[in-house]
Enzyme design. Structure first.
Site: not given
Ligand code: GLN
Ligand code: ZN
Length: 767
Positions: A18-19, A521, A610, A670, A699
């Site tokens: 898929l990538k 991924c 996270e 950040e 970014h």
């Protein structure tokens, strides 16, 4: 026989097909037809494979070309105004929402954020004030028919309306998205009706919000929503699924909904089983999530069969489904390609393909099927071998852990006093400049690693190439006038995997990719045993870099919490304990760096925020042990060493106390985007150590001007005293190219000099 089922399956394919298809499409090498063709093939393979494994409730619509939450938004017509008129095909609109568009019509993508406590990121739907909904895409129906065309009757998966609204960004801050529920429900009703007419007998509706602490309005909304949905398609059986934690206090509500079955995550929420069996209404089915969908360990058949048997004894086989705890999206696809993996550890693992077989065998256990019983026996042996293996427990690690005292967690003095001490040995200008660690990972560096792996070059040749790169970047940093230098991390494939490859207690895989977002991924390492450091990891490179320059070079480590968070963890030891083990290993690295003459050490913790548990009840304990692990690592250093840390993609406001408690000398955050409001939070908190707010947004490929960055620094200096401020980019530079990095860093140094001169002029005018 109970019913073998799964909630979802990896989309990327065994070899990340898929990538490659997505990237080919984005670069123009693939047509839309080719991309859709690859998608169709992946779906067909998944369905066939699940069927062959013996899965009876096979999902559809769990596949996505980018993200299932984006798909859900597109299905009900939640497309923000700014995308109006984009694209002549559904694909163009979808990718514009996922990735934004460049050029003449520049449009920002949807925000991306983490899917509960996994490392998968979803796109955040945006609701407008006057939001209306309609069935705008037929994807769930089309995919059901696609499988039906292959002779496979599937159970379509849709994201439930309440969780969908909970995940979305509302038109106003603090507003209630659930106000949209009545407008949204008719679209879900229409969708369920269509699925039923297309021939579906079951639909899986995911409401993972049931695994969180939710206010009573959410529970009331669920009751209302499922009244509407169950009467909209009376023929269709609804399986309501929640996962990632037990339902706990929400269980009674779930059991009271007019649905035909509910799914329980019995890996994270084993304690839900008893109350569920006690309260389950007549006729309702129970899906038992007994196989860990969130981790890579082989299932212990006895534990799972015990749970299944209890449910079967009460409900009968036809009302019991056997399933993974959550979608298998979060584990790698197959063990088949892992030919290099340590065979002992390999025998303890099950990736998605192997988990299909586990589910199927558990559903058929005890029926005298030879193949099934043989596989279960093999699993029993593997689990027993793992429990008894001498590879898992390391007595000297355990001893060291038991000897941790509070003194080991504290550095000498406080930030301000250490600073005075450190600055005696190192002279830095006002607003010192530095970077976050990595420089561009140019193709030559990755190729060198590939050649080393294939044996085309030897270790010495590889090291020579890395040394050349380090020489180059040290010279570059001196030339543009940076103050605290880095070696650039050329030798690291990844900030976690690099450490995992060298620590004891870890294995890394060749193909163990898991989708992070879209085509991206990650390949998380696997922690199978007590963690230790057989030899120094980074010292050689830091020492070499420092030998090339008079200026300080930072030693660069990934912190214990981030290594833990971005790995598959053990299910036989508390995460807190594994984290402490990693912290001890890294603490030795800190001491060795210091002994080698390195006097600035950065310990990156981008994943600290996270890791926060979903349930509030678990949050204080997590913050305690994660902060302690960081401190255990950092306190390997004396006052003569400055400890830097870096965090990104975080909402810091709710973990401010924890950040302060890290007691890092300098914190690089950040902030180029969320800008200076964050600094205000630090100022309000009374944060006394130094701060480096990112003034260069890495970014974006744009080169920021001196003035732009100077302006950010000036604003930062209004909130944080200038003598505690640094100038730096907001993250590592590994994903960027030198063409942008070089002028950007020059401008950044220029901005720091400019603002420092302005501040000096102001203060001399005052005195
Ligand atoms: N030191 C790492 C780098 O510069 C930090 C990366 C990160 O924060 N994700 O690449
Ligand atoms: Zn970062």
């Amino acid at each position: 026989m109970s019913i073998a089922s799964i909630l979802g399956y990896p989309r990327i394919g065994r070899s990340r097909e898929l990538k490659r298809a997505l990237e080919s499409y984005w670069s123009g090498q693939f047509s839309a037809e080719q991309l859709l063709g690859e998608g169709a093939q992946l779906k067909a393979e998944r369905w066939r494979q699940q069927q062959q494994a013996g899965i009876e409730h096979i999902p559809s619509n769990d596949f996505s070309l980018y993200d299932h939450v984006l798909d859900a938004a597109l299905t009900v017509g939640v497309v923000p105004e700014r995308f109006a008129g984009i694209g002549s095909s559904g694909l163009e609109l979808m990718f514009a929402m996922a990735r934004g568009t460049q050029g003449a019509t520049e449009v920002a993508p949807l925000d991306m954020t983490k899917w509960f406590d996994t490392n998968y990121h979803y796109l955040v739907p945006e609701l407008a004030a006057e939001q209306t909904f309609h069935l705008a895409s037929r994807k769930p129906i089309d995919e059901f028919l696609e499988a039906k065309g292959l002779g496979i009757l599937t159970r379509p998966v849709i994201l439930g309306p309440v969780t969908f609204l909970q995940l979305a960004k509302g038109p106003e801050v603090g507003g209630h998205n659930l106000e949209f529920l009545d407008r949204l429900l008719p679209v879900y009703a229409e969708l369920l009706g269509e699925l039923s007419r297309a021939g579906a007998s079951w639909v899986q509706v995911d409401e993972p919000c049931l695994s969180q602490d939710v206010p009573v309005e959410v529970l009331e909304s669920l009751e209302h929503a499922y009244q509407v949905l169950s009467s909209a398609a009376p023929e269709l059986n609804i399986l309501l699924a929640s996962y990632f934690a037990g339902m706990g206090a929400n269980l009674a509500t779930a059991l009271g909904l007019p649905v035909e079955a509910i799914h329980l995550d019995l890996v994270r929420g084993a304690s839900d089983l008893n109350p569920a069996l006690a309260q389950i209404p007549e006729g309702m089915g129970l899906s038992l999530g007994v196989v860990d969908g969130h981790n890579v360990w082989r299932t212990d058949p006895d534990r799972a069969i015990g749970q299944i048997q209890r449910a079967v004894a009460q409900l009968g086989e036809e009302r019991v489904l056997v399933a993974p705890s959550c979608s298998l999206l979060h584990v790698p696809v197959s063990l088949a390609g892992e030919t290099d993996l340590d065979p002992e550890v390999r025998s303890w693992l099950a990736f998605a393909e192997e988990k299909l077989i586990e589910v199927s065998c558990l559903a058929r256990a005890g029926r005298g099927i030879d193949e099934v019983e043989a596989r279960l026996a093999e699993s029993r042996r593997a689990c027993a071998a793992r429990r008894g293996s001498s590879r898992v427990v390391n007595p000297s690690v355990r001893k060291r852990i038991s000897e941790i005292t509070p003194e080991l967690l504290s550095r000498p003095g406080d930030g301000p006093s250490r600073r005075l001490f450190w600055r005696r040995g190192v002279s830095l200008p006002p607003l010192p400049t530095t970077t976050i660690g990595s420089f561009p990972q140019v193709p030559e560096l990755r190729q060198a690693r590939a050649r080393l792996r294939r044996g085309q070059i030897d270790e010495a040749q590889y090291e020579h190439l890395m040394e050349n790169e380090i020489r180059r970047v040290i010279r570059f940093q001196e030339e543009i006038g940076l103050d605290v230098l880095v070696h650039g991390e050329p030798e690291r494939n990844d900030m976690v995997e690099y450490f995992a490859e060298q620590l004891g207690g870890f294995v890394t895989t060749r193909q163990g990719w898991v989708q992070s977002y879209g085509s991206r991924c990650a390949k998380p390492p696997i922690i199978f045993g007590d963690v230790f450091r057989p030899h120094p990891i980074t010292v050689r490179w830091a020492k070499f870099a420092q030998s090339l320059t008079e200026r300080p070079v930072k030693g660069m480590l990934t912190g214990p919490v981030t290594i833990l968070q971005w790995s598959f963890v053990r299910d036989d030891l508390e995460r807190s304990e594994t984290c402490a083990q990693i912290a001890l290993a890294l603490r030795d690295e800190v001491t060795d760096l210091e002994d080698a003459g390195i006097n600035v050490i950065q310990i990156d913790e981008p994943a600290l925020r996270e890791g926060l548990p979903l349930h509030r009840a678990g949050q204080p304990a997590y913050l305690r042990w994660s902060v302690d692990s960081f401190r255990l690592t950092a306190a390997g250093a004396g006052a003569q060493t400055q400890i830097h840390t870096h965090m990104c993609y975080s909402e810091f406001e709710d973990v401010m106390d924890a950040i302060a408690e890290l007691d890092a000398d300098v914190l690089f955050i950040e902030a180029a985007r969320s800008a200076m409001s964050l600094l205000q939070a630090f100022a309000d908190h009374g944060y006394a150590n130094e701060v480096g707010p990112g003034i260069y947004d890495i970014h974006s490929p744009l080169v920021p001007s001196v003035e732009e960055m100077a302006e950010r620094l000036r604003r930062a200096a209004e909130v944080i005293p200038a003598d505690r401020l640094w100038a730096n980019p907001d993250c590592g530079l590994k994903t960027r190219g030198w063409a942008e990095v070089e002028p950007s860093l020059r401008n950044m140094v220029g901005a720091a000099r400019l603002v420092a001169a302005e501040l000096a002029a102001v203060s001399s005018a005052r005195s």
